[in-house]
Scaffold this motif. Structure first.
Motif, PDB file in Angstrom:
ATOM      1  N   TYR A  32       0.863  -1.175   0.000  1.00  0.00           N
ATOM      2  CA  TYR A  32       0.000   0.000   0.000  1.00  0.00           C
ATOM      3  C   TYR A  32       0.899   1.223   0.000  1.00  0.00           C
ATOM      4  O   TYR A  32       1.843   1.315   0.802  1.00  0.00           O
ATOM      5  CB  TYR A  32      -0.897   0.009   1.243  1.00  0.00           C
ATOM      6  CG  TYR A  32      -1.600   1.332   1.433  1.00  0.00           C
ATOM      7  CD1 TYR A  32      -2.654   1.698   0.608  1.00  0.00           C
ATOM      8  CD2 TYR A  32      -1.186   2.220   2.414  1.00  0.00           C
ATOM      9  CE1 TYR A  32      -3.291   2.917   0.772  1.00  0.00           C
ATOM     10  CE2 TYR A  32      -1.819   3.444   2.586  1.00  0.00           C
ATOM     11  CZ  TYR A  32      -2.872   3.787   1.761  1.00  0.00           C
ATOM     12  OH  TYR A  32      -3.486   5.001   1.907  1.00  0.00           O
ATOM     13  N   LEU A  33       0.618   2.156  -0.881  1.00  0.00           N
ATOM     14  CA  LEU A  33       1.399   3.392  -0.974  1.00  0.00           C
ATOM     15  C   LEU A  33       0.475   4.599  -0.845  1.00  0.00           C
ATOM     16  O   LEU A  33      -0.590   4.640  -1.473  1.00  0.00           O
ATOM     17  CB  LEU A  33       2.121   3.490  -2.317  1.00  0.00           C
ATOM     18  CG  LEU A  33       3.227   2.483  -2.580  1.00  0.00           C
ATOM     19  CD1 LEU A  33       3.685   2.552  -4.028  1.00  0.00           C
ATOM     20  CD2 LEU A  33       4.397   2.754  -1.642  1.00  0.00           C
ATOM     21  N   ASN A  34       0.906   5.584  -0.052  1.00  0.00           N
ATOM     22  CA  ASN A  34       0.227   6.864   0.029  1.00  0.00           C
ATOM     23  C   ASN A  34       1.296   7.929  -0.186  1.00  0.00           C
ATOM     24  O   ASN A  34       1.933   8.382   0.766  1.00  0.00           O
ATOM     25  CB  ASN A  34      -0.470   7.048   1.374  1.00  0.00           C
ATOM     26  CG  ASN A  34      -1.263   8.332   1.448  1.00  0.00           C
ATOM     27  OD1 ASN A  34      -0.910   9.334   0.833  1.00  0.00           O
ATOM     28  ND2 ASN A  34      -2.340   8.311   2.213  1.00  0.00           N
ATOM     29  N   PRO A  35       1.546   8.304  -1.460  1.00  0.00           N
ATOM     30  CA  PRO A  35       2.625   9.252  -1.755  1.00  0.00           C
ATOM     31  C   PRO A  35       2.442  10.606  -1.072  1.00  0.00           C
ATOM     32  O   PRO A  35       3.422  11.245  -0.694  1.00  0.00           O
ATOM     33  CB  PRO A  35       2.567   9.404  -3.276  1.00  0.00           C
ATOM     34  CG  PRO A  35       1.815   8.217  -3.766  1.00  0.00           C
ATOM     35  CD  PRO A  35       0.876   7.822  -2.659  1.00  0.00           C
ATOM     36  N   ARG A  36       1.215  11.028  -0.897  1.00  0.00           N
ATOM     37  CA  ARG A  36       0.952  12.334  -0.272  1.00  0.00           C
ATOM     38  C   ARG A  36       1.502  12.366   1.160  1.00  0.00           C
ATOM     39  O   ARG A  36       2.053  13.377   1.596  1.00  0.00           O
ATOM     40  CB  ARG A  36      -0.548  12.619  -0.286  1.00  0.00           C
ATOM     41  CG  ARG A  36      -0.921  13.993   0.232  1.00  0.00           C
ATOM     42  CD  ARG A  36      -2.407  14.277   0.084  1.00  0.00           C
ATOM     43  NE  ARG A  36      -3.252  13.352   0.810  1.00  0.00           N
ATOM     44  CZ  ARG A  36      -3.532  13.415   2.118  1.00  0.00           C
ATOM     45  NH1 ARG A  36      -3.003  14.367   2.850  1.00  0.00           N
ATOM     46  NH2 ARG A  36      -4.325  12.531   2.674  1.00  0.00           N
ATOM     47  N   LYS A  37       1.394  11.247   1.868  1.00  0.00           N
ATOM     48  CA  LYS A  37       1.888  11.174   3.245  1.00  0.00           C
ATOM     49  C   LYS A  37       3.274  10.552   3.341  1.00  0.00           C
ATOM     50  O   LYS A  37       3.826  10.441   4.435  1.00  0.00           O
ATOM     51  CB  LYS A  37       0.911  10.375   4.109  1.00  0.00           C
ATOM     52  CG  LYS A  37      -0.414  11.077   4.301  1.00  0.00           C
ATOM     53  CD  LYS A  37      -1.286  10.310   5.265  1.00  0.00           C
ATOM     54  CE  LYS A  37      -2.583  11.071   5.525  1.00  0.00           C
ATOM     55  NZ  LYS A  37      -3.426  10.387   6.502  1.00  0.00           N
ATOM     56  N   GLY A  38       3.841  10.107   2.213  1.00  0.00           N
ATOM     57  CA  GLY A  38       5.144   9.443   2.253  1.00  0.00           C
ATOM     58  C   GLY A  38       5.079   8.139   3.031  1.00  0.00           C
ATOM     59  O   GLY A  38       6.014   7.786   3.748  1.00  0.00           O
ATOM     60  N   GLN A  62       6.398   2.049   6.697  1.00  0.00           N
ATOM     61  CA  GLN A  62       7.507   2.984   6.518  1.00  0.00           C
ATOM     62  C   GLN A  62       6.913   4.336   6.197  1.00  0.00           C
ATOM     63  O   GLN A  62       5.981   4.435   5.390  1.00  0.00           O
ATOM     64  CB  GLN A  62       8.414   2.511   5.395  1.00  0.00           C
ATOM     65  CG  GLN A  62       9.691   3.294   5.260  1.00  0.00           C
ATOM     66  CD  GLN A  62      10.658   2.611   4.297  1.00  0.00           C
ATOM     67  OE1 GLN A  62      10.493   1.447   3.929  1.00  0.00           O
ATOM     68  NE2 GLN A  62      11.663   3.333   3.886  1.00  0.00           N
ATOM     69  N   LYS A  63       7.438   5.377   6.838  1.00  0.00           N
ATOM     70  CA  LYS A  63       6.931   6.728   6.615  1.00  0.00           C
ATOM     71  C   LYS A  63       8.083   7.709   6.738  1.00  0.00           C
ATOM     72  O   LYS A  63       8.926   7.569   7.635  1.00  0.00           O
ATOM     73  CB  LYS A  63       5.846   7.060   7.641  1.00  0.00           C
ATOM     74  CG  LYS A  63       5.173   8.384   7.429  1.00  0.00           C
ATOM     75  CD  LYS A  63       4.054   8.567   8.443  1.00  0.00           C
ATOM     76  CE  LYS A  63       3.355   9.882   8.222  1.00  0.00           C
ATOM     77  NZ  LYS A  63       2.306  10.100   9.235  1.00  0.00           N
ATOM     78  N   GLU A  64       8.081   8.673   5.850  1.00  0.00           N
ATOM     79  CA  GLU A  64       9.118   9.700   5.915  1.00  0.00           C
ATOM     80  C   GLU A  64       9.048  10.401   7.269  1.00  0.00           C
ATOM     81  O   GLU A  64       7.976  10.670   7.793  1.00  0.00           O
ATOM     82  CB  GLU A  64       8.915  10.721   4.789  1.00  0.00           C
ATOM     83  CG  GLU A  64       9.102  10.116   3.405  1.00  0.00           C
ATOM     84  CD  GLU A  64       8.690  11.062   2.277  1.00  0.00           C
ATOM     85  OE1 GLU A  64       8.412  12.245   2.542  1.00  0.00           O
ATOM     86  OE2 GLU A  64       8.621  10.575   1.144  1.00  0.00           O
TER      87      GLU A  64
END
Length: 136
Positions: A32-38, A62-64
Motif C-alpha cells: 500500500y502506498l500513500n505518496p501524499r503522506k510518504g 515505513q513513513k518519511e
C-alpha cells in the motif's frame, strides 16, 4: 474479541517483509502506498483462522520522518517489548534459532524452558525487534 493486528514502523520495509516471509512463512498483501503522506505498508498474515497462527497479522510500515526510538538494537524499553511466534515443537524452535544464527541474526536468548513453562529462544529481526520463538 481478538487483537486484529500489531504494527511496526521500519526504515527497511522490503527487508522486513522478506525476513518474515522467509523465516516464519508469512504471506503478504500488495504494497500500500500513500505518496501524499510518504507512507508505505504491507500486512503480513500468519496462518488462517482456526489453524496455528490463528490468522494473526503484522503490519509493517515505513513513513518519511518517523524517528528511530534511539535505543540500541534489541534493548528492552517501556512499550511493546517482544513479539512471540509459535513455531512448532521444541526441535523446531532449536532448528529455526540455529538457522537464524547461521544467517547472521543475533540470538539474544538461547533456547530454554522458562520458569513459567515456555520453551523459547529470543532472536532479533532486521530492525532489532525482539522475537520470542516458542514451542506450542
Amino acid at each position: 474479541m481478538r487483537i486484529d493486528h500489531m504494527a511496526l514502523y521500519t526504515f527497511q520495509l522490503e527487508a522486513m517483509r522478506a525476513f518474515y516471509i522467509k523465516y516464519f512463512g508469512a504471506t503478504s498483501n500488495e504494497k500500500y502506498l500513500n505518496p501524499r503522506k510518504g507512507f508505505a505498508s504491507y500486512f503480513l498474515s500468519f496462518g488462517q483462522e482456526g489453524t496455528p497462527g490463528g490468522g494473526a497479522r503484522l503490519e509493517i510500515m515505513q513513513k518519511e520522518q518517523v524517528p528511530a526510538h534511539g535505543l540500541g538494537a534489541g534493548a528492552e524499553y517501556i512499550g511493546l517489548t517482544h513479539l512471540a511466534l509459535a513455531v512448532g515443537t521444541r526441535p523446531e524452535v532449536d532448528a529455526l534459532t540455529e538457522r537464524l544464527r547461521a544467517d547472521g541474526y543475533p540470538v539474544v536468548g538461547e533456547p530454554r524452558t522458562t520458569g513459567d513453562g515456555y520453551y523459547e529462544s529470543v532472536v532479533l529481526d532486521p530492525d532489532g525487534n525482539r522475537l520470542e520463538l516458542v514451542a506450542e
